[in-house]
Design a protein around this motif. Structure first.
Motif, PDB file in Angstrom:
ATOM      1  N   ASP A   1      -0.832  -3.519   9.110  1.00  0.00           N
ATOM      2  CA  ASP A   1      -1.791  -2.798   8.284  1.00  0.00           C
ATOM      3  C   ASP A   1      -1.120  -2.559   6.934  1.00  0.00           C
ATOM      4  O   ASP A   1      -0.129  -1.817   6.840  1.00  0.00           O
ATOM      5  CB  ASP A   1      -2.167  -1.456   8.926  1.00  0.00           C
ATOM      6  CG  ASP A   1      -3.015  -1.630  10.173  1.00  0.00           C
ATOM      7  OD1 ASP A   1      -3.591  -2.713  10.351  1.00  0.00           O
ATOM      8  OD2 ASP A   1      -3.105  -0.669  10.963  1.00  0.00           O
TER       9      ASP A   1
ATOM     10  N   ALA B   1      -1.413  -1.446   2.905  1.00  0.00           N
ATOM     11  CA  ALA B   1      -2.202  -0.708   1.919  1.00  0.00           C
ATOM     12  C   ALA B   1      -2.535  -1.591   0.722  1.00  0.00           C
ATOM     13  O   ALA B   1      -1.739  -2.427   0.292  1.00  0.00           O
ATOM     14  CB  ALA B   1      -1.432   0.531   1.458  1.00  0.00           C
TER      15      ALA B   1
ATOM     16  N   VAL C   1      -7.144  -0.861   3.299  1.00  0.00           N
ATOM     17  CA  VAL C   1      -6.086  -1.438   4.115  1.00  0.00           C
ATOM     18  C   VAL C   1      -6.419  -2.897   4.405  1.00  0.00           C
ATOM     19  O   VAL C   1      -7.552  -3.215   4.798  1.00  0.00           O
ATOM     20  CB  VAL C   1      -5.920  -0.672   5.446  1.00  0.00           C
ATOM     21  CG1 VAL C   1      -4.804  -1.294   6.292  1.00  0.00           C
ATOM     22  CG2 VAL C   1      -5.622   0.805   5.183  1.00  0.00           C
TER      23      VAL C   1
END
Length: 452
Positions: A314, A316, A398
Motif C-alpha cells: 500500500d 501513499a 493509496v
C-alpha cells in the motif's frame, strides 16, 4: 420533459428534446442521451465496442461520458447544471457541474475521430466550454464573446471538430470563468492514439486536481477566494473518501493528473520512481522522458507519468504541500505548541464543559479524537489504516499493488499485510552512540546526556 430528479433517482441516462441554437441555425432534432451519474464511486472503464481499439481510462471517483455514432461522427451530450456532489461521507456541496456531477464526466475518443458535442445550459447564466489544449477551429474554442456568443440559459450549442492529436486535455467554461470554475465546472478529455500499441498501458488512471472554499456548516463555495482554499480535492472528493488506485503486480500503469486549481501541486508517490511521459502539449519521446518520484503540476496544465507495478504493498500518493492533505483548514487558528493551557481550559469549561484543548503538543490528536462538528463539515484529519489513524485529508490516496487482480477489477482489496521481517518495529535493546555536530556555532537542544 423528463424530470431531472427522476433521472438521478434512476441512476440512468435519459433523453430530452431541446431547442438547439448553433450560431444562427435552429435545429430541432433528437439529441444524444444526456447520461447522468449520482454515484461518487469510481466507475468501471467503458471499453470500445467499435472503431479503433484502446485501453480506456479509469477516472478516480468518476466516470466516462457515453457517446453515439451518427454517420461516422461521435456525438456526446454535456449538460451544464447545478449539482450536488458528495465530497466525503457526511459532507455534500452544492456546486455547478455537468451531467449530475462535479467534476464532469471524462470524454474519451480516438485520434482522427470527428466529434460533435452538444452542450445544454441549465445554469442561471450563460456559459461556454473551452477545450483546453485541443487543436481546433477558432470558432469552436469556447471563449465567450471571442469564439462565439455565450450559451444562454435553456439553450443548446453544438461544438464540432476533428481530433488531430492524441493526449490528455481538459474542458472548462470560458464565460464568467472565475465563478463557474470555483463552483466546480471542469472535466477531462482523453484522446487515445490511433495506433492501439502506441504508449499502451495496462491501467490508466485519471485525476483532476480542484479545490473549494466552503465554510464549516455551509454548502456553497466562496467564489472570491484567491489562495485560501480549505478543501483540496481530487475529482471533487477528499480523503478518506478518495478511492484507491488498485493495480495488479506487474501492470504497466499510467497516472494522468490535470490541475485547474489556483496553485501548483507537487504530486508524490511512495514506493516507486516513474517516468514523465506526457504533458498537455503532447507525448514525451522516450529519449526525453525523465525519472521522478514527485512531479509538479502547474496551474492549467496536465502531466502523466508511468511505472511498472513491481512492488507489492500500500503506497501513499498525495500532494506534497502539507496543507493540501488536510480538510476544512482554519487559516486563523493560532499555533498553541508548547502552551500551558491548564488555566484557559479550566475557565472555558465553566461555560462549555465538553471543551477539549488540542494542539499544544502538535496536531496528531486531531486524527484520533472525534469532536462534534457543524453539520456538513468534515474533520481536519481523518482516515484510519491498519495501524491507526492516517492523519490525512484532502489530496491523498493509496496505490494498492496486489497479485491476482483481474484486468477490469478496481475494487478495494483491503489493507496490505506486510510479510514477516519487512515492517518497522520497536527497539528495546541498547542504542549505539549517535553522531553529534561539535561545531561551536551549533547547539543541540535538549543537550544529550552521557547515556544518550
Amino acid at each position: 420533459m423528463i424530470n431531472r430528479r427522476q433521472l438521478l433517482g434512476a441512476g440512468a441516462a435519459g433523453a430530452t428534446l431541446v431547442s438547439s441554437k448553433a450560431w444562427g441555425q435552429t435545429m430541432n432534432m433528437g439529441l444524444p442521451e444526456a447520461a447522468v451519474m449520482d454515484s461518487a464511486l469510481t466507475q468501471a472503464p467503458t471499453r470500445p465496442t467499435s472503431g479503433p481499439d484502446y485501453n480506456p481510462v479509469v477516472t478516480l471517483n468518476g466516470w466516462t461520458l457515453p457517446h453515439r455514432m451518427n454517420n461516422g461522427v461521435k456525438e456526446f451530450h454535456l449538460v451544464a447544471e447545478p449539482v450536488e456532489r458528495e465530497l466525503a461521507d457526511g459532507m455534500v456541496a452544492r456546486l455547478w457541474g455537468y451531467n449530475g456531477q462535479s467534476t464532469g464526466p471524462t470524454i474519451e475518443a480516438v485520434e482522427g475521430d470527428r466529434v460533435r458535442i452538444y452542450v445544454t445550459n441549465r445554469l442561471p447564466e450563460h456559459t461556454t466550454v473551452h477545450w483546453h489544449g485541443l487543436i481546433l477551429p477558432s470558432g469552436m474554442d469556447g471563449v465567450g464573446g471571442l469564439s462565439h456568443p455565450g450559451i444562454p440559459p435553456g439553450k443548446t450549442f453544438v461544438y464540432e471538430f476533428d481530433l488531430t492529436k492524441s493526449g490528455t486535455f481538459m474542458y472548462h467554461p470560458h464565460g464568467d470563468e472565475m465563478v463557474q470554475m470555483a463552483m466546480g465546472m471542469m472535466g477531462m478529455f482523453v484522446v487515445h492514439p490511433k495506433d492501439p500499441e502506441f504508449m499502451r498501458v495496462d491501467r490508466d488512471f485519471l485525476i483532476m486536481l480542484n479545490a473549494f472554499d466552503i465554510d464549516p456548516g455551509t454548502y456553497i463555495p466562496r467564489i472570491m477566494t484567491m489562495t485560501d482554499f480549505n478543501l483540496w480535492t481530487w475529482n471533487s472528493r477528499i480523503f478518506p473518501d478518495i478511492d484507491p488506485l488498485v493495480v495488479n503486480q506487474g501492470d504497466k500503469v499510467r497516472v494522468r493528473v490535470g490541475n485547474l486549481t489556483m496553485t501548483n501541486h507537487p504530486i508524490h508517490m511512495h514506493g516507486y520512481d516513474f517516468k514523465v511521459t506526457c504533458t498537455d502539449g503532447g507525448w514525451v519521446p522516450e529519449a526525453a522522458q525523465w525519472p521522478e518520484v514527485s512531479i509538479d503540476i502547474p496551474v492549467g496544465a496536465m502531466r502523466a507519468y508511468e511505472f511498472t507495478a513491481d512492488h507489492l504493498g500500500d503506497w501513499a500518493i498525495h500532494c506534497h504541500k502539507s496543507h493540501h492533505t488536510m480538510n476544512a483548514m482554519g487559516h486563523d487558528v493560532p499555533t498553541l505548541i508548547g502552551t500551558n493551557s491548564t488555566n484557559m481550559t479550566r475557565q472555558i469549561r465553566r461555560e462549555q464543559p465538553e471543551f477539549m484543548p488540542m494542539g499544544t503538543a502538535g496536531m496528531a490528536d486531531m486524527g484520533e479524537m472525534s469532536m462534534p462538528l457543524p453539520n456538513n463539515t468534515v474533520p481536519m484529519m481523518a482516515g484510519w489504516g491498519p495501524h491507526g489513524p492516517l492523519e490525512m485529508g484532502g489530496m491523498f490516496s493509496v496505490v494498492k499493488v496486489r497479485q491476482g487482480i483481474d484486468a477490469d477489477d478496481y475494487e478495494d482489496p483491503g489493507w496490505y499485510e506486510n510479510p514477516p521481517g519487512t515492517e518497522a518495529y520497536e527497539w528495546t535493546g541498547e542504542l549505539p552512540d549517535f553522531a553529534q555536530n561539535h561545531s561551536p556555532k551549533t547547539q543541540i537542544t535538549p543537550k544529550p546526556t552521557s547515556k544518550g
